[in-house]
Motif scaffolding. Structure first.
Motif, short mmCIF file in Angstrom:
data_model
loop_
_atom_site.label_atom_id
_atom_site.label_comp_id
_atom_site.label_asym_id
_atom_site.label_seq_id
_atom_site.Cartn_x
_atom_site.Cartn_y
_atom_site.Cartn_z
N UNK A 48 84.01 -53.85 -35.74
CA UNK A 48 83.17 -54.76 -34.97
C UNK A 48 83.96 -55.59 -33.95
N UNK A 49 85.24 -55.81 -34.17
CA UNK A 49 86.02 -56.61 -33.22
C UNK A 49 86.59 -55.76 -32.08
N UNK A 50 86.45 -54.43 -32.15
CA UNK A 50 86.99 -53.55 -31.13
C UNK A 50 85.90 -53.09 -30.16
N UNK A 51 86.33 -52.77 -28.95
CA UNK A 51 85.43 -52.22 -27.94
C UNK A 51 85.73 -50.74 -27.83
N UNK A 52 84.69 -49.93 -27.79
CA UNK A 52 84.84 -48.48 -27.68
C UNK A 52 84.72 -48.07 -26.22
N UNK A 53 85.71 -47.35 -25.73
CA UNK A 53 85.65 -46.78 -24.39
C UNK A 53 85.12 -45.36 -24.56
N UNK A 54 84.02 -45.06 -23.87
CA UNK A 54 83.35 -43.77 -24.03
C UNK A 54 83.49 -42.91 -22.78
N UNK A 55 83.32 -41.62 -22.98
CA UNK A 55 83.43 -40.67 -21.87
C UNK A 55 82.23 -40.81 -20.93
N UNK A 56 82.48 -40.97 -19.64
CA UNK A 56 81.38 -41.07 -18.68
C UNK A 56 80.83 -39.71 -18.25
N UNK A 57 81.55 -38.63 -18.60
CA UNK A 57 81.13 -37.29 -18.20
C UNK A 57 81.45 -36.27 -19.29
N UNK A 58 80.91 -35.07 -19.13
CA UNK A 58 81.22 -33.94 -20.01
C UNK A 58 82.41 -33.21 -19.38
N UNK A 59 83.35 -32.78 -20.20
CA UNK A 59 84.48 -32.03 -19.67
C UNK A 59 85.58 -31.87 -20.71
N UNK A 60 86.79 -31.65 -20.24
CA UNK A 60 87.95 -31.49 -21.11
C UNK A 60 88.85 -32.71 -20.95
N UNK A 61 89.18 -33.33 -22.08
CA UNK A 61 89.95 -34.58 -22.14
C UNK A 61 91.44 -34.27 -22.10
N UNK A 62 92.16 -34.94 -21.20
CA UNK A 62 93.61 -34.81 -21.14
C UNK A 62 94.23 -36.20 -21.16
N UNK A 63 95.27 -36.36 -21.99
CA UNK A 63 95.97 -37.65 -22.08
C UNK A 63 97.05 -37.80 -21.02
N UNK B 266 87.48 -30.13 -11.38
CA UNK B 266 87.86 -31.41 -10.79
C UNK B 266 88.43 -32.30 -11.89
N UNK B 267 89.56 -32.95 -11.60
CA UNK B 267 90.18 -33.84 -12.56
C UNK B 267 89.79 -35.28 -12.23
N UNK B 268 89.03 -35.89 -13.13
CA UNK B 268 88.50 -37.24 -12.92
C UNK B 268 89.32 -38.24 -13.73
N UNK B 269 89.95 -39.19 -13.04
CA UNK B 269 90.70 -40.24 -13.73
C UNK B 269 89.71 -41.23 -14.33
N UNK B 270 89.87 -41.52 -15.60
CA UNK B 270 89.02 -42.48 -16.29
C UNK B 270 89.78 -43.80 -16.36
N UNK B 271 89.23 -44.81 -15.71
CA UNK B 271 89.87 -46.11 -15.65
C UNK B 271 89.24 -47.07 -16.64
N UNK B 272 90.05 -48.01 -17.11
CA UNK B 272 89.57 -49.02 -18.04
C UNK B 272 88.71 -50.04 -17.31
N UNK B 273 87.63 -50.44 -17.95
CA UNK B 273 86.78 -51.49 -17.41
C UNK B 273 87.04 -52.82 -18.09
N UNK B 274 87.97 -52.80 -19.06
CA UNK B 274 88.31 -54.01 -19.81
C UNK B 274 89.82 -54.13 -19.95
N UNK B 275 90.27 -55.32 -20.35
CA UNK B 275 91.68 -55.54 -20.66
C UNK B 275 91.82 -55.67 -22.16
N UNK B 276 92.96 -55.26 -22.68
CA UNK B 276 93.19 -55.36 -24.12
C UNK B 276 94.33 -54.46 -24.54
N UNK B 277 94.32 -54.09 -25.83
CA UNK B 277 95.37 -53.24 -26.39
C UNK B 277 94.72 -52.03 -27.04
N UNK B 278 95.24 -50.83 -26.77
CA UNK B 278 94.74 -49.59 -27.37
C UNK B 278 95.03 -49.63 -28.87
#
Length: 157
Positions: free
Chosen positions: A77-92, A122-134
């Motif tokens: 409950x204290x964490x925020x979940x960052x979710x995928x905005x699109x369908x595709x293949x995830x790369x770190x 197309x490779x889409x960079x996913x940017x953080x919308x919040x500040x914090x710690x992973x």
């Protein structure tokens, strides 16, 4: 075959990426179909003589298997979940020879690139919308992701 073995089989099939698996044994017949919005599993007990046929359908929530276990609800409950905005293949990583964008424990701020999702070449960079710690990376590298699938847990404090 008990329910735990069936659930483990469902998890294995979901991870393998197979679209359909059929398993027939002496007294049981199982068909697992994946690849749609919900995964469908049918378990059918073969009739002995005049015994009725048992058919059971498991809900998609039980069939879906997360890559890593999510934290307990109270802890989550204290964490925020960052979710995928699109369908595709995830790369770190931006490319195979580069380091990962973020690790567990990385401090992020708004606008930092967290990962790349490839969709239709197309490779889409996913940017953080919040500040914090992973706190946790919820998806393995090079895995397919769905729209709105949780990717990271972030501690905003």
């Amino acid at each position: 075959m008990d329910i735990k073995e069936i659930q483990n089989l469902i998890k294995f099939v979901a991870k393998s990426g197979a679209s359909e698996v059929k398993l027939e044994m002496d007294d049981i017949k199982i068909t697992i179909r994946t690849g749609s919005e919900s995964e469908t599993t049918f378990v059918q007990q073969m009739p002995m003589q005049s015994a009725p046929v048992m058919q059971q359908q498991m809900p998609a929530q039980q069939a879906a298997s997360p890559v890593q276990e999510a934290p307990a609800p109270a802890e989550d409950s204290k964490y925020i979940t960052i979710k995928s905005p699109i369908i595709g293949t995830f790369y770190r990583k931006p490319s195979p020879d580069k380091p990962v964008f973020v690790e567990v424990g990385t401090d992020i701020k708004e606008g930092d690139v967290l990962c790349v999702i490839e969709a239709m070449k197309l490779f889409n960079e996913i940017e953080s919308e919040i500040s914090g710690k992973i706190v946790k990376v919820l998806v393995d590298d090079s895995s397919p992701v769905e729209f709105d699938q949780p990717l990271f847990l972030v501690d905003p404090s």
